[in-house]
Design an enzyme around this catalytic site. Structure first.
Site, PDB file in Angstrom:
ATOM      1  N   SER A 148      32.731 -26.299  36.430  1.00 11.67           N
ATOM      2  CA  SER A 148      31.992 -25.791  37.647  1.00 11.67           C
ATOM      3  C   SER A 148      32.195 -24.408  37.018  1.00 11.67           C
ATOM      4  CB  SER A 148      32.306 -25.577  38.915  1.00 11.67           C
ATOM      5  OG  SER A 148      32.677 -24.099  39.528  1.00 11.67           O
ATOM      6  N   TYR A 165      40.033 -24.159  43.099  1.00 16.35           N
ATOM      7  CA  TYR A 165      39.135 -24.897  42.629  1.00 16.35           C
ATOM      8  C   TYR A 165      38.545 -23.771  41.594  1.00 16.35           C
ATOM      9  CZ  TYR A 165      34.405 -26.480  42.476  1.00 16.35           C
ATOM     10  OH  TYR A 165      33.424 -27.194  42.675  1.00 16.35           O
TER      11      TYR A 165
END
Length: 258
Positions: A148, A165
């Site tokens: 990501s 995350y």
């Protein structure tokens, strides 16, 4: 000399996609099927995999649906065995399964931090290790880790506030680089895609709540669409990427370009 069509073709190849039944995983699975790949779709919910497999088989490929918790080595081994029993080979792995937990850093429970790391970085290691052993035997293979842009830069908390995350995806980025170096000797290419914001059933509410903040940070002024990851997934899983390894490729509408 191979043609571009030959290089990008996945005919006769077998790709395992974790978390491939929904969201961007299903988008990439669709792209790979359109390129001719036979697929193994796995996630914890077998019924979702079976539903996705039915849709993908309409594209003329063979699909195996497997219920598998990729944080459990024994379940990943069972998935590998089922793959080899049905197809006799595994050519590519797309490590897509992942999760997030949105909370300010000072409020994030340790158990949620651990759950995010278990799925976002430990599970890709387990899957790469188990399936990579088969690739080493074959002296070829492709591993595509779905990281990501949150693993590349700090993120505005008004748009997305999940430090677990971002930290886990950052770990996945360097895991990709190091595994690429370690397994180059086996002719296994290891690369990562770093998507920007793609609206999925999991983050739909977050997007609706923060739409303006999210899109303000994207130069193209839109989130990722239903076809925007297909080409990159096929590129990195096919022979077109035979001289690409250790690459970290954003697909983000320019979000980290400024």
């Amino acid at each position: 000399m191979a043609s571009v069509k030959q290089l990008m073709s996945m005919e006769g190849r077998v790709t395992v996609i974790t978390g491939g039944a929904t969201g961007i995983g299903f988008q990439m699975a669709t792209g790979l099927a359109e390129a001719g790949a036979n697929l193994v779709i796995c996630s914890r919910k077998l019924e979702n995999c079976e539903e996705a497999a039915g849709r993908l088989e309409q594209l003329g490929v063979k699909v195996l649906a497997v219920g598998c918790d990729v944080t459990k080595p024994e379940q990943v081994e069972a998935m590998k065995d089922a793959t080899l029993k049905k197809f006799g080979r595994v050519d590519a792995l797309v490590n897509n399964a992942g999760r997030a937990w949105v909370a300010p850093p000072e409020e994030l429970p340790l158990e949620r931090w651990q759950q995010v790391f278990d799925l976002n970085i430990t599970a890709p290691f387990i899957c790469a290790q188990v399936l990579g052993r088969e690739m080493i035997k074959a002296k070829r293979g492709k591993i595509v880790n779905i990281a990501s842009i949150a693993g590349l830069v700090g993120r505005n908390p008004q748009a997305y506030n999940s430090i677990a995350y971002g930290a886990s995806k950052g770990a996945l980025v360097n895991f990709t680089r190091d595994l690429a170096v370690k397994w180059a000797q086996h002719n296994i290419q290891v690369n990562a895609i770093c998507p920007g914001f793609f609206v999925t059933p999991i983050n739909q509410k977050l997007y609706e709540k923060n739409k303006d903040n999210i899109e303000r940070e994207i130069p193209l002024k839109r989130t990722g669409g239903p076809d925007d990851l297909k080409g990159m997934a096929v590129l990195l899983a096919s022979d077109a990427s035979n001289f690409i390894t250790g690459a970290i490729i954003p697909v983000d509408g320019g979000a980290i370009a400024w």
